[in-house]
Scaffold this motif. Structure first.
Motif, PDB file in Angstrom:
ATOM      1  N   MET A 188      34.368  27.033  43.534  1.00 30.91           N
ATOM      2  CA  MET A 188      35.294  28.073  43.983  1.00 30.91           C
ATOM      3  C   MET A 188      35.086  29.356  43.187  1.00 30.91           C
ATOM      4  O   MET A 188      35.050  30.456  43.755  1.00 30.91           O
ATOM      5  N   LEU A 189      34.945  29.226  41.878  1.00 31.69           N
ATOM      6  CA  LEU A 189      34.732  30.403  41.038  1.00 31.69           C
ATOM      7  C   LEU A 189      33.447  31.131  41.419  1.00 31.69           C
ATOM      8  O   LEU A 189      33.370  32.361  41.339  1.00 31.69           O
ATOM      9  N   ALA A 190      32.444  30.364  41.845  1.00 31.69           N
ATOM     10  CA  ALA A 190      31.169  30.978  42.233  1.00 31.69           C
ATOM     11  C   ALA A 190      31.250  31.654  43.596  1.00 31.69           C
ATOM     12  O   ALA A 190      30.632  32.704  43.819  1.00 31.69           O
ATOM     13  N   LEU A 191      32.029  31.065  44.516  1.00 28.87           N
ATOM     14  CA  LEU A 191      32.080  31.586  45.883  1.00 28.87           C
ATOM     15  C   LEU A 191      33.149  32.657  46.088  1.00 28.87           C
ATOM     16  O   LEU A 191      33.016  33.506  46.974  1.00 28.87           O
ATOM     17  N   ALA A 192      34.210  32.624  45.295  1.00 31.26           N
ATOM     18  CA  ALA A 192      35.359  33.511  45.513  1.00 31.26           C
ATOM     19  C   ALA A 192      35.012  34.993  45.562  1.00 31.26           C
ATOM     20  O   ALA A 192      35.621  35.734  46.346  1.00 31.26           O
ATOM     21  N   PRO A 193      34.054  35.486  44.737  1.00 31.41           N
ATOM     22  CA  PRO A 193      33.734  36.920  44.829  1.00 31.41           C
ATOM     23  C   PRO A 193      33.309  37.369  46.221  1.00 31.41           C
ATOM     24  O   PRO A 193      33.401  38.556  46.545  1.00 31.41           O
ATOM     25  N   LYS A 194      32.877  36.444  47.072  1.00 26.43           N
ATOM     26  CA  LYS A 194      32.511  36.811  48.443  1.00 26.43           C
ATOM     27  C   LYS A 194      33.716  37.298  49.238  1.00 26.43           C
ATOM     28  O   LYS A 194      33.566  37.976  50.254  1.00 26.43           O
ATOM     29  N   LEU A 195      34.916  36.927  48.790  1.00 24.92           N
ATOM     30  CA  LEU A 195      36.133  37.329  49.493  1.00 24.92           C
ATOM     31  C   LEU A 195      36.687  38.658  48.999  1.00 24.92           C
ATOM     32  O   LEU A 195      37.684  39.140  49.526  1.00 24.92           O
ATOM     33  N   ASP A 196      36.055  39.215  47.986  1.00 21.82           N
ATOM     34  CA  ASP A 196      36.603  40.419  47.362  1.00 21.82           C
ATOM     35  C   ASP A 196      36.839  41.534  48.373  1.00 21.82           C
ATOM     36  O   ASP A 196      37.908  42.140  48.421  1.00 21.82           O
ATOM     37  N   LEU A 254      39.986  30.721  50.908  1.00 21.12           N
ATOM     38  CA  LEU A 254      39.171  29.963  49.959  1.00 21.12           C
ATOM     39  C   LEU A 254      38.910  28.548  50.474  1.00 21.12           C
ATOM     40  O   LEU A 254      37.821  28.001  50.298  1.00 21.12           O
ATOM     41  N   SER A 255      39.901  27.970  51.126  1.00 18.36           N
ATOM     42  CA  SER A 255      39.719  26.651  51.725  1.00 18.36           C
ATOM     43  C   SER A 255      38.637  26.693  52.798  1.00 18.36           C
ATOM     44  O   SER A 255      37.755  25.832  52.852  1.00 18.36           O
ATOM     45  N   ASP A 256      38.692  27.718  53.651  1.00 17.23           N
ATOM     46  CA  ASP A 256      37.668  27.878  54.694  1.00 17.23           C
ATOM     47  C   ASP A 256      36.285  28.064  54.075  1.00 17.23           C
ATOM     48  O   ASP A 256      35.287  27.512  54.558  1.00 17.23           O
ATOM     49  N   LEU A 257      36.233  28.842  53.003  1.00 17.56           N
ATOM     50  CA  LEU A 257      34.960  29.135  52.349  1.00 17.56           C
ATOM     51  C   LEU A 257      34.330  27.866  51.771  1.00 17.56           C
ATOM     52  O   LEU A 257      33.133  27.601  51.953  1.00 17.56           O
ATOM     53  N   LEU A 258      35.137  27.068  51.094  1.00 19.76           N
ATOM     54  CA  LEU A 258      34.624  25.831  50.505  1.00 19.76           C
ATOM     55  C   LEU A 258      34.294  24.796  51.574  1.00 19.76           C
ATOM     56  O   LEU A 258      33.310  24.064  51.461  1.00 19.76           O
ATOM     57  N   TRP A 259      35.113  24.731  52.612  1.00 15.81           N
ATOM     58  CA  TRP A 259      34.853  23.780  53.697  1.00 15.81           C
ATOM     59  C   TRP A 259      33.530  24.101  54.388  1.00 15.81           C
ATOM     60  O   TRP A 259      32.738  23.202  54.691  1.00 15.81           O
ATOM     61  N   GLU A 260      33.287  25.375  54.617  1.00 16.52           N
ATOM     62  CA  GLU A 260      32.024  25.778  55.234  1.00 16.52           C
ATOM     63  C   GLU A 260      30.856  25.485  54.307  1.00 16.52           C
ATOM     64  O   GLU A 260      29.763  25.109  54.755  1.00 16.52           O
ATOM     65  N   ASP A 261      31.071  25.634  53.002  1.00 22.40           N
ATOM     66  CA  ASP A 261      30.030  25.312  52.029  1.00 22.40           C
ATOM     67  C   ASP A 261      29.712  23.818  52.057  1.00 22.40           C
ATOM     68  O   ASP A 261      28.555  23.414  51.910  1.00 22.40           O
ATOM     69  N   LEU A 305      40.426  41.025  46.244  1.00 22.96           N
ATOM     70  CA  LEU A 305      40.731  40.424  44.949  1.00 22.96           C
ATOM     71  C   LEU A 305      40.474  41.473  43.870  1.00 22.96           C
ATOM     72  O   LEU A 305      39.550  41.374  43.066  1.00 22.96           O
ATOM     73  N   THR A 306      41.312  42.485  43.890  1.00 24.20           N
ATOM     74  CA  THR A 306      41.100  43.640  43.013  1.00 24.20           C
ATOM     75  C   THR A 306      41.244  43.283  41.541  1.00 24.20           C
ATOM     76  O   THR A 306      40.745  43.995  40.670  1.00 24.20           O
ATOM     77  N   GLY A 307      41.946  42.193  41.262  1.00 21.75           N
ATOM     78  CA  GLY A 307      42.096  41.761  39.875  1.00 21.75           C
ATOM     79  C   GLY A 307      40.938  40.915  39.388  1.00 21.75           C
ATOM     80  O   GLY A 307      40.885  40.552  38.212  1.00 21.75           O
ATOM     81  N   GLY A 308      40.020  40.583  40.300  1.00 20.59           N
ATOM     82  CA  GLY A 308      38.855  39.803  39.916  1.00 20.59           C
ATOM     83  C   GLY A 308      39.083  38.301  40.005  1.00 20.59           C
ATOM     84  O   GLY A 308      40.112  37.824  40.490  1.00 20.59           O
ATOM     85  N   VAL A 309      38.095  37.564  39.534  1.00 19.48           N
ATOM     86  CA  VAL A 309      38.125  36.098  39.526  1.00 19.48           C
ATOM     87  C   VAL A 309      37.964  35.652  38.083  1.00 19.48           C
ATOM     88  O   VAL A 309      36.990  36.019  37.422  1.00 19.48           O
ATOM     89  N   SER A 310      38.913  34.861  37.584  1.00 20.74           N
ATOM     90  CA  SER A 310      38.929  34.524  36.158  1.00 20.74           C
ATOM     91  C   SER A 310      39.079  33.030  35.932  1.00 20.74           C
ATOM     92  O   SER A 310      39.758  32.337  36.688  1.00 20.74           O
ATOM     93  N   ASN A 311      38.453  32.581  34.865  1.00 21.40           N
ATOM     94  CA  ASN A 311      38.617  31.218  34.356  1.00 21.40           C
ATOM     95  C   ASN A 311      39.168  31.387  32.941  1.00 21.40           C
ATOM     96  O   ASN A 311      38.419  31.504  31.981  1.00 21.40           O
ATOM     97  N   ARG A 312      40.498  31.431  32.837  1.00 23.65           N
ATOM     98  CA  ARG A 312      41.135  31.797  31.568  1.00 23.65           C
ATOM     99  C   ARG A 312      42.441  31.038  31.392  1.00 23.65           C
ATOM    100  O   ARG A 312      42.908  30.335  32.291  1.00 23.65           O
ATOM    101  N   LYS A 313      43.034  31.191  30.236  1.00 23.42           N
ATOM    102  CA  LYS A 313      44.343  30.597  29.980  1.00 23.42           C
ATOM    103  C   LYS A 313      45.414  31.349  30.773  1.00 23.42           C
ATOM    104  O   LYS A 313      45.351  32.570  30.923  1.00 23.42           O
ATOM    105  N   ARG A 343      46.543  40.439  42.252  1.00 23.82           N
ATOM    106  CA  ARG A 343      45.454  39.924  43.087  1.00 23.82           C
ATOM    107  C   ARG A 343      44.253  39.486  42.251  1.00 23.82           C
ATOM    108  O   ARG A 343      43.101  39.741  42.584  1.00 23.82           O
ATOM    109  N   GLU A 344      44.564  38.798  41.174  1.00 21.86           N
ATOM    110  CA  GLU A 344      43.542  38.145  40.361  1.00 21.86           C
ATOM    111  C   GLU A 344      43.593  36.646  40.652  1.00 21.86           C
ATOM    112  O   GLU A 344      44.663  36.027  40.585  1.00 21.86           O
ATOM    113  N   LEU A 345      42.452  36.080  40.991  1.00 21.89           N
ATOM    114  CA  LEU A 345      42.362  34.636  41.182  1.00 21.89           C
ATOM    115  C   LEU A 345      42.097  34.004  39.822  1.00 21.89           C
ATOM    116  O   LEU A 345      41.110  34.335  39.160  1.00 21.89           O
ATOM    117  N   VAL A 346      42.973  33.088  39.410  1.00 21.52           N
ATOM    118  CA  VAL A 346      42.881  32.490  38.076  1.00 21.52           C
ATOM    119  C   VAL A 346      42.822  30.969  38.190  1.00 21.52           C
ATOM    120  O   VAL A 346      43.659  30.359  38.863  1.00 21.52           O
TER     121      VAL A 346
END
Length: 334
Positions: A249-257, A314-321, A262-270, A230-233
């Motif tokens: 998305m990376l900025a808003l995703a923690p709101k869904l924790d 996440l789609s709902d979150l971004l659409w509302e944004d 999202l127990t694995g966190g939100v990552s921007n990684r390889k 449950r890590e968003l990558v």
């Protein structure tokens, strides 16, 4: 060319535009120095180096309910791309440096005014900065003293993607080198060939994998994964375009924790192909989607082969944004 001949050419262009059934309600051209409302007059000089040499950059922004979404973030990337492409003398302030706040404010003002003149309340805008017209040589030294800026409004009644998901394939079309992949330039031939490759194979779009076996991006979108832990990558932006929607998305995703754990966190990684194929959810991420779940990749189901709850959320979150978030610029329609 006489007046009669000019009128005949204009009539032919208007006839062609009316038969295309496309909605481009407004364009701006720094060559003309104003906003154009007749599609037949929305033209670019053939000797513009963006046309015949690809020396130009572009960017976009969505129009949602009469507001321009995340325009400033896109303009920042646009000006960074221009600097990388060495289009460094802004068309409106020749003595300023590329990327200055003065230049950004002027570009923003033009784009807002163009959108207002169009009357379009849902769709997108696209805009280009080129080294300008001048000659047909390789060097841009013979171009106009200042670059050319073009923009257009594209009316589109787009909707949030909440269908059954799409198929993706790994493309064999070579990736762009990092310098060109991270700069939003007009050389989109690899992107075009990769989307054609996907369509030929019955998929919505393709996915690039780099030479080291790491997932990169799609031809016009970023890619997101939900791991079994449950890590968003989202793949790191070092060798690919830093998508504005992906960054949002990376900025808003923690709101869904708390909601989706999202127990694995939100990552921007390889992320390797091997790890990515074990993920339980996957999606394309881009301005006009904003999140499009992928249910099949290279003929194999992603997770259980159904649209997952995290990508939908996440789609709902971004659409509302897009509809009511803080990064919207209201357009003062006439």
């Amino acid at each position: 060319m006489g007046v009669d001949a000019c009128m005949q050419v204009l009539e032919k262009l208007q006839e062609k535009c009316s038969s295309n059934n496309r909605s481009y309600p407004a364009m701006y051209s720094s060559i003309v120095g104003g906003i154009i409302l007749d599609p037949a007059m929305m033209v670019i000089p053939m000797d513009d180096h963006m046309v015949h040499r690809g020396h130009g950059v572009f960017d976009t922004a969505m129009i949602m309910d009469g507001c321009l979404y995340e325009l400033d973030a896109h303009l920042d990337r646009f000006l960074r791309s221009a600097a990388t492409a060495r289009i460094i003398h802004p068309p409106f302030f020749p003595n300023s440096s590329s990327g200055s706040e003065q230049e950004k404010e002027k570009l923003r003002s033009i784009l807002v005014q163009m959108t207002a003149a169009s009357g379009c309340r849902k769709g997108s805008i696209r805009y280009w900065l080129s080294s300008g017209p001048g000659d047909f040589l390789l060097s841009s030294s013979g171009c106009s003293p200042t670059p050319a800026f073009y923009a257009v409004v594209i009316a589109s009644d787009y909707e949030q993607c909440r269908d059954e998901g799409v198929k993706a394939v790994t493309t064999s079309v070579p990736m762009k080198p990092p310098l060109f992949a991270t700069t939003k330039n007009v050389n989109y031939l690899p992107n075009v060939l990769s989307i054609m490759d996907a369509e030929d194979r019955g998929a919505f779009a393709s996915v690039w994998v780099d030479e080291q076996g790491f997932v990169a991006e799609g031809p016009m979108v970023n890619v997101a994964f939900l791991t079994p832990h449950r890590e968003l990558v989202l793949p790191v932006f070092d060798n690919i375009l830093a998508g504005c929607t992906a960054k949002r998305m990376l900025a808003l995703a923690p709101k869904l924790d708390g909601v989706l754990q999202l127990t694995g966190g939100v990552s921007n990684r390889k992320i390797t192909v091997h790890e990515a194929r074990r993920c339980v959810e996957m999606a394309f991420v881009g301005s006009g989607l904003p999140v499009l779940p992928i249910v099949e990749w290279d003929g194999q189901p992603v997770g259980d082969g159904k649209v997952g709850p995290v990508m939908l959320a996440l789609s709902d979150l971004l659409w509302e944004d897009m509809k009511s978030g803080p990064h919207r610029i209201p357009v003062p329609y006439y």
